[in-house]
Design a protein around this motif. Structure first.
Motif, PDB file in Angstrom:
ATOM      1  N   LYS A 146     114.464  25.428 159.421  1.00  0.00           N
ATOM      2  CA  LYS A 146     113.347  26.153 158.823  1.00  0.00           C
ATOM      3  C   LYS A 146     113.560  27.613 159.185  1.00  0.00           C
ATOM      4  CE  LYS A 146     110.082  24.521 156.998  1.00  0.00           C
ATOM      5  NZ  LYS A 146     109.954  24.124 155.628  1.00  0.00           N
ATOM      6  N   GLY A 147     113.775  28.428 158.172  1.00  0.00           N
ATOM      7  CA  GLY A 147     114.036  29.838 158.438  1.00  0.00           C
ATOM      8  C   GLY A 147     115.301  30.015 159.241  1.00  0.00           C
ATOM      9  N   ASN A 148     115.196  30.678 160.382  1.00  0.00           N
ATOM     10  CA  ASN A 148     116.341  30.953 161.242  1.00  0.00           C
ATOM     11  C   ASN A 148     116.384  30.016 162.447  1.00  0.00           C
ATOM     12  OD1 ASN A 148     118.655  32.441 161.895  1.00  0.00           O
ATOM     13  ND2 ASN A 148     117.516  33.948 163.085  1.00  0.00           N
ATOM     14  N   THR A 149     115.684  28.887 162.362  1.00  0.00           N
ATOM     15  CA  THR A 149     115.568  27.944 163.474  1.00  0.00           C
ATOM     16  C   THR A 149     116.154  26.593 163.092  1.00  0.00           C
ATOM     17  OG1 THR A 149     113.554  29.051 164.222  1.00  0.00           O
ATOM     18  CG2 THR A 149     113.925  26.816 165.031  1.00  0.00           C
ATOM     19  N   SER A 150     116.982  26.056 163.976  1.00  0.00           N
ATOM     20  CA  SER A 150     117.537  24.719 163.795  1.00  0.00           C
ATOM     21  C   SER A 150     116.783  23.754 164.701  1.00  0.00           C
ATOM     22  CB  SER A 150     119.029  24.716 164.150  1.00  0.00           C
ATOM     23  OG  SER A 150     119.586  23.455 163.907  1.00  0.00           O
ATOM     24  N   ASN A 151     116.513  22.583 164.190  1.00  0.00           N
ATOM     25  CA  ASN A 151     115.757  21.556 164.898  1.00  0.00           C
ATOM     26  C   ASN A 151     116.652  20.316 164.940  1.00  0.00           C
ATOM     27  OD1 ASN A 151     113.972  19.472 165.513  1.00  0.00           O
ATOM     28  ND2 ASN A 151     112.292  20.471 164.457  1.00  0.00           N
ATOM     29  N   ILE A 152     117.067  19.899 166.139  1.00  0.00           N
ATOM     30  CA  ILE A 152     118.009  18.785 166.266  1.00  0.00           C
ATOM     31  C   ILE A 152     117.428  17.734 167.203  1.00  0.00           C
ATOM     32  CG2 ILE A 152     120.356  18.102 166.862  1.00  0.00           C
ATOM     33  CD1 ILE A 152     121.146  21.067 166.506  1.00  0.00           C
ATOM     34  N   SER A 153     117.301  16.522 166.700  1.00  0.00           N
ATOM     35  CA  SER A 153     116.843  15.405 167.522  1.00  0.00           C
ATOM     36  C   SER A 153     118.040  14.604 168.006  1.00  0.00           C
ATOM     37  CB  SER A 153     115.921  14.490 166.713  1.00  0.00           C
ATOM     38  OG  SER A 153     114.754  15.180 166.364  1.00  0.00           O
ATOM     39  N   VAL A 154     117.958  14.147 169.244  1.00  0.00           N
ATOM     40  CA  VAL A 154     118.974  13.279 169.845  1.00  0.00           C
ATOM     41  C   VAL A 154     118.253  12.012 170.249  1.00  0.00           C
ATOM     42  CG1 VAL A 154     120.595  13.020 171.766  1.00  0.00           C
ATOM     43  CG2 VAL A 154     120.320  15.251 170.655  1.00  0.00           C
ATOM     44  N   ILE A 155     118.666  10.869 169.678  1.00  0.00           N
ATOM     45  CA  ILE A 155     117.980   9.601 169.884  1.00  0.00           C
ATOM     46  C   ILE A 155     118.935   8.611 170.550  1.00  0.00           C
ATOM     47  CG2 ILE A 155     116.724   7.719 168.755  1.00  0.00           C
ATOM     48  CD1 ILE A 155     117.275  10.684 166.627  1.00  0.00           C
ATOM     49  N   CYS A 156     118.554   8.122 171.724  1.00  0.00           N
ATOM     50  CA  CYS A 156     119.413   7.205 172.476  1.00  0.00           C
ATOM     51  C   CYS A 156     119.657   5.905 171.710  1.00  0.00           C
ATOM     52  CB  CYS A 156     118.771   6.851 173.817  1.00  0.00           C
ATOM     53  SG  CYS A 156     118.582   8.238 174.933  1.00  0.00           S
ATOM     54  N   TYR A 157     120.900   5.431 171.747  1.00  0.00           N
ATOM     55  CA  TYR A 157     121.209   4.106 171.205  1.00  0.00           C
ATOM     56  C   TYR A 157     120.551   3.019 172.047  1.00  0.00           C
ATOM     57  CZ  TYR A 157     125.042   6.184 168.485  1.00  0.00           C
ATOM     58  OH  TYR A 157     125.798   6.930 167.632  1.00  0.00           O
ATOM     59  N   ASP A 158     120.543   3.241 173.344  1.00  0.00           N
ATOM     60  CA  ASP A 158     120.049   2.250 174.298  1.00  0.00           C
ATOM     61  C   ASP A 158     119.159   2.958 175.312  1.00  0.00           C
ATOM     62  OD1 ASP A 158     119.892   0.448 176.588  1.00  0.00           O
ATOM     63  OD2 ASP A 158     121.542  -0.649 175.656  1.00  0.00           O
ATOM     64  N   THR A 159     118.037   2.365 175.647  1.00  0.00           N
ATOM     65  CA  THR A 159     117.098   3.005 176.578  1.00  0.00           C
ATOM     66  C   THR A 159     117.720   3.284 177.942  1.00  0.00           C
ATOM     67  OG1 THR A 159     116.201   0.870 177.244  1.00  0.00           O
ATOM     68  CG2 THR A 159     115.085   2.010 175.444  1.00  0.00           C
ATOM     69  N   LYS A 160     118.770   2.559 178.307  1.00  0.00           N
ATOM     70  CA  LYS A 160     119.387   2.780 179.621  1.00  0.00           C
ATOM     71  C   LYS A 160     120.041   4.154 179.743  1.00  0.00           C
ATOM     72  CE  LYS A 160     123.794   0.593 178.509  1.00  0.00           C
ATOM     73  NZ  LYS A 160     124.655  -0.541 178.739  1.00  0.00           N
ATOM     74  N   HIS A 161     120.264   4.852 178.617  1.00  0.00           N
ATOM     75  CA  HIS A 161     120.886   6.174 178.653  1.00  0.00           C
ATOM     76  C   HIS A 161     119.872   7.318 178.718  1.00  0.00           C
ATOM     77  CE1 HIS A 161     124.644   4.236 178.022  1.00  0.00           C
ATOM     78  NE2 HIS A 161     124.308   3.796 176.830  1.00  0.00           N
ATOM     79  N   TRP A 162     118.598   6.994 178.607  1.00  0.00           N
ATOM     80  CA  TRP A 162     117.561   8.026 178.572  1.00  0.00           C
ATOM     81  C   TRP A 162     117.603   8.951 179.794  1.00  0.00           C
ATOM     82  CZ3 TRP A 162     114.117  10.954 176.288  1.00  0.00           C
ATOM     83  CH2 TRP A 162     113.116  11.538 177.038  1.00  0.00           C
ATOM     84  N   GLU A 163     117.566   8.389 180.989  1.00  0.00           N
ATOM     85  CA  GLU A 163     117.509   9.213 182.196  1.00  0.00           C
ATOM     86  C   GLU A 163     118.771  10.045 182.374  1.00  0.00           C
ATOM     87  OE1 GLU A 163     116.369   6.869 185.574  1.00  0.00           O
ATOM     88  OE2 GLU A 163     114.412   6.410 184.694  1.00  0.00           O
TER      89      GLU A 163
END
Length: 105
Positions: free
Chosen positions: A16-33
């Protein structure tokens, strides 16, 4: 030994405009921390330093086991004003997924 973000997560991105928005979604909850500890605003800013001036803000979404990174000053002024070819945010998810992290083991 190291891993890349794409070994642990997938990504969606937009702009949006000059801003990039990137989501990173874990495949497995064990990688969250691990990602919470290692995929920092500073590390992302370093990975994008050649294309974005920042700042970078990270918003953890614990219930979704995801992160939303907002990267400002990242699109050469914005898609509608930049002369750069294909500099919109959707292609930036590949930069995010290629970030190298230390081995989680």
């Amino acid at each position: 030994m190291s891993v890349r973000v794409y070994d642990l997560a997938h990504s969606r991105a937009g702009d949006k405009g000059n801003t990039s928005n990137i989501s990173v979604i874990c495949y497995d909850t064990k990688h969250w921390e691990f990602l919470e500890r290692e995929l920092t605003e500073q590390r992302v800013a370093e990975a994008f330093r050649h294309i974005a001036k920042g700042p970078v803000r990270r918003h953890p979404l614990r219930n979704l086991k995801a992160f939303n990174f907002v990267i400002e000053n990242a699109l050469g002024g914005g898609v509608t004003v930049s002369l750069a070819q294909d500099i919109h945010g959707k292609s930036y998810s590949n930069v995010m997924l290629a970030i190298e992290l230390p081995d989680p083991e």
